[in-house]
Design a protein around this motif. Structure first.
Motif, PDB file in Angstrom:
ATOM      1  N   SER A  83      36.310 -44.437   7.862  1.00 12.61           N
ATOM      2  CA  SER A  83      37.141 -43.275   7.569  1.00 12.61           C
ATOM      3  C   SER A  83      38.433 -43.363   8.368  1.00 12.61           C
ATOM      4  O   SER A  83      38.508 -44.051   9.393  1.00 12.61           O
ATOM      5  N   PHE A  84      39.456 -42.633   7.908  1.00 14.69           N
ATOM      6  CA  PHE A  84      40.758 -42.744   8.561  1.00 14.69           C
ATOM      7  C   PHE A  84      40.747 -42.227   9.995  1.00 14.69           C
ATOM      8  O   PHE A  84      41.602 -42.586  10.800  1.00 14.69           O
ATOM      9  N   ASP A  85      39.776 -41.391  10.334  1.00 16.81           N
ATOM     10  CA  ASP A  85      39.670 -40.921  11.718  1.00 16.81           C
ATOM     11  C   ASP A  85      38.639 -41.712  12.518  1.00 16.81           C
ATOM     12  O   ASP A  85      38.325 -41.361  13.660  1.00 16.81           O
ATOM     13  N   SER A  86      38.096 -42.770  11.902  1.00 14.20           N
ATOM     14  CA  SER A  86      37.125 -43.677  12.550  1.00 14.20           C
ATOM     15  C   SER A  86      35.820 -42.993  12.936  1.00 14.20           C
ATOM     16  O   SER A  86      35.074 -43.506  13.766  1.00 14.20           O
ATOM     17  N   LYS A  87      35.512 -41.854  12.314  1.00 18.11           N
ATOM     18  CA  LYS A  87      34.284 -41.125  12.634  1.00 18.11           C
ATOM     19  C   LYS A  87      33.096 -41.579  11.785  1.00 18.11           C
ATOM     20  O   LYS A  87      31.947 -41.295  12.112  1.00 18.11           O
ATOM     21  N   ALA A  88      33.365 -42.258  10.680  1.00 16.20           N
ATOM     22  CA  ALA A  88      32.291 -42.633   9.765  1.00 16.20           C
ATOM     23  C   ALA A  88      32.600 -43.983   9.140  1.00 16.20           C
ATOM     24  O   ALA A  88      33.755 -44.421   9.092  1.00 16.20           O
ATOM     25  N   GLU A  89      31.549 -44.636   8.655  1.00 14.52           N
ATOM     26  CA  GLU A  89      31.720 -45.921   7.968  1.00 14.52           C
ATOM     27  C   GLU A  89      30.731 -46.007   6.817  1.00 14.52           C
ATOM     28  O   GLU A  89      29.528 -45.858   7.002  1.00 14.52           O
ATOM     29  N   MET A  90      31.247 -46.223   5.625  1.00 18.74           N
ATOM     30  CA  MET A  90      30.399 -46.432   4.460  1.00 18.74           C
ATOM     31  C   MET A  90      30.078 -47.915   4.348  1.00 18.74           C
ATOM     32  O   MET A  90      30.966 -48.757   4.377  1.00 18.74           O
ATOM     33  N   ILE A  91      28.797 -48.224   4.213  1.00 19.76           N
ATOM     34  CA  ILE A  91      28.358 -49.611   4.089  1.00 19.76           C
ATOM     35  C   ILE A  91      27.412 -49.734   2.899  1.00 19.76           C
ATOM     36  O   ILE A  91      26.450 -48.975   2.789  1.00 19.76           O
ATOM     37  N   ILE A  92      27.702 -50.662   2.014  1.00 19.01           N
ATOM     38  CA  ILE A  92      26.778 -51.032   0.942  1.00 19.01           C
ATOM     39  C   ILE A  92      26.367 -52.467   1.225  1.00 19.01           C
ATOM     40  O   ILE A  92      27.178 -53.391   1.161  1.00 19.01           O
ATOM     41  N   LYS A  93      25.122 -52.682   1.549  1.00 19.59           N
ATOM     42  CA  LYS A  93      24.668 -53.977   2.043  1.00 19.59           C
ATOM     43  C   LYS A  93      24.347 -54.960   0.920  1.00 19.59           C
ATOM     44  O   LYS A  93      23.813 -54.581  -0.129  1.00 19.59           O
ATOM     45  N   ASN A  94      24.694 -56.215   1.168  1.00 17.18           N
ATOM     46  CA  ASN A  94      24.300 -57.340   0.309  1.00 17.18           C
ATOM     47  C   ASN A  94      24.588 -57.080  -1.171  1.00 17.18           C
ATOM     48  O   ASN A  94      23.720 -57.224  -2.020  1.00 17.18           O
ATOM     49  N   VAL A  95      25.834 -56.723  -1.474  1.00 15.24           N
ATOM     50  CA  VAL A  95      26.161 -56.305  -2.832  1.00 15.24           C
ATOM     51  C   VAL A  95      27.098 -57.266  -3.557  1.00 15.24           C
ATOM     52  O   VAL A  95      27.219 -57.231  -4.782  1.00 15.24           O
ATOM     53  N   THR A  96      27.764 -58.169  -2.826  1.00 18.04           N
ATOM     54  CA  THR A  96      28.744 -59.024  -3.480  1.00 18.04           C
ATOM     55  C   THR A  96      28.693 -60.441  -2.921  1.00 18.04           C
ATOM     56  O   THR A  96      28.370 -60.659  -1.756  1.00 18.04           O
ATOM     57  N   HIS A  97      29.030 -61.412  -3.788  1.00 20.87           N
ATOM     58  CA  HIS A  97      29.101 -62.811  -3.367  1.00 20.87           C
ATOM     59  C   HIS A  97      30.487 -63.160  -2.827  1.00 20.87           C
ATOM     60  O   HIS A  97      30.668 -64.213  -2.220  1.00 20.87           O
ATOM     61  N   LYS A  98      31.463 -62.292  -3.077  1.00 25.13           N
ATOM     62  CA  LYS A  98      32.836 -62.585  -2.691  1.00 25.13           C
ATOM     63  C   LYS A  98      33.302 -61.636  -1.593  1.00 25.13           C
ATOM     64  O   LYS A  98      32.724 -60.576  -1.373  1.00 25.13           O
ATOM     65  N   ASP A  99      34.376 -62.020  -0.939  1.00 18.77           N
ATOM     66  CA  ASP A  99      34.956 -61.160   0.086  1.00 18.77           C
ATOM     67  C   ASP A  99      35.633 -59.959  -0.564  1.00 18.77           C
ATOM     68  O   ASP A  99      36.112 -60.022  -1.703  1.00 18.77           O
ATOM     69  N   VAL A 100      35.679 -58.863   0.173  1.00 22.73           N
ATOM     70  CA  VAL A 100      36.364 -57.659  -0.296  1.00 22.73           C
ATOM     71  C   VAL A 100      37.865 -57.922  -0.343  1.00 22.73           C
ATOM     72  O   VAL A 100      38.418 -58.614   0.511  1.00 22.73           O
ATOM     73  N   GLU A 101      38.534 -57.362  -1.344  1.00 16.42           N
ATOM     74  CA  GLU A 101      39.969 -57.530  -1.491  1.00 16.42           C
ATOM     75  C   GLU A 101      40.657 -56.173  -1.540  1.00 16.42           C
ATOM     76  O   GLU A 101      40.121 -55.218  -2.101  1.00 16.42           O
ATOM     77  N   ARG A 102      41.824 -56.112  -0.948  1.00 16.66           N
ATOM     78  CA  ARG A 102      42.632 -54.901  -1.048  1.00 16.66           C
ATOM     79  C   ARG A 102      43.367 -54.933  -2.380  1.00 16.66           C
ATOM     80  O   ARG A 102      44.077 -55.887  -2.695  1.00 16.66           O
ATOM     81  N   VAL A 103      43.213 -53.878  -3.176  1.00 17.04           N
ATOM     82  CA  VAL A 103      43.796 -53.863  -4.520  1.00 17.04           C
ATOM     83  C   VAL A 103      44.963 -52.892  -4.634  1.00 17.04           C
ATOM     84  O   VAL A 103      45.558 -52.752  -5.695  1.00 17.04           O
TER      85      VAL A 103
END
Length: 240
Positions: free
Chosen positions: A34-54
């Motif tokens: 989150s923008f205030d660094s209080k939380a983090e969303m994690i979806i585990k083992n979901v993709t074979h590729k690296d995340v990309e900024r779109v």
């Protein structure tokens, strides 16, 4: 010596092939803070590729199996709140557009319109509405149910959004329920006015009751209005 080399060389080839196969089949987590660094969303083992900024604060990832993504990663996720359909109405079914809440912060995951395997995700926030009458580049962030990532405008009049512009909200009760998940210290109710006062994040801290979100009398949507200017760490009341 040659025999040793002939023996070792095939082993090296097999090891390299094994590492290559492992790398292309290795699964990655998807995460965002989150923008205030209080939380983090994690979806585990979901993709074979690296995340990309779109674009902007939006990121994308390719799911390993789009046909079971909802069942395997969304529906069973303890952070999953609800889905929204093409009319931005709240539903509990596979739609390709999902709202999650982690540690009092909201995130959305949406299927790309043109690529079935690509999903986009971001935190649900307004992107830096101007909040200061002192410097044009003074900015702040709010937790927001709005679908759009555009800036909230700075004007004397409240800025209106219909319910269709939100992720699944349709009433004052929905608005209250949405912000109730952000924590008791992040909002104040004004039931008699069908309004809610929310905190604005600026200069590394939350400023309480700095923005009002009010439901229109005809229940056609909500109006955002900044109640206070913020300069550095001091709250300045709006004297416009």
């Amino acid at each position: 010596m040659k025999k040793k080399i002939l023996f070792v060389f095939p082993l090296l080839i097999m090891a390299c092939v094994g590492i290559f196969i492992w790398r292309i089949n290795r699964l990655h987590d998807v995460c965002i803070k989150s923008f205030d660094s209080k939380a983090e969303m994690i979806i585990k083992n979901v993709t074979h590729k690296d995340v990309e900024r779109v674009g902007g604060y939006v990121y994308g990832f390719y799911v390993k199996n789009e046909d079971t993504f909802y069942e395997d990663y969304i529906e069973q996720n303890p952070s999953f709140m609800y889905a929204v359909n093409e009319n931005n109405q709240k539903v509990l079914e596979e739609t390709g557009r999902y709202v999650l809440c982690v540690d009092h912060r909201y995130f959305c995951v949406e299927a790309d319109k043109w690529d079935d395997k690509l999903f986009r995700y971001r935190e649900m926030m307004s992107e830096r509405p101007q909040i200061s009458n002192f410097m044009a580049d003074d900015v702040g962030d709010i937790i927001s149910p709005l679908v759009s990532t555009d800036y909230l405008k700075m004007s004397d009049e409240p800025e209106f959004y219909s319910w269709k512009d939100t992720f699944g909200l349709a009433s004052f009760e929905d608005l209250v329920e949405f912000y109730s998940r952000t924590g008791d210290d992040m909002y104040t109710l004004k039931d008699d006015e069908k309004a809610i006062l929310i905190s604005v994040y600026a200069f590394g801290k939350w400023h309480p009751e700095a923005m009002q979100i009010k439901v229109r009398e005809d229940n056609s949507g909500i109006e955002f209005k900044l109640l206070r200017y913020i300069k550095e760490e001091k709250i300045q009341y709006d004297e416009r």
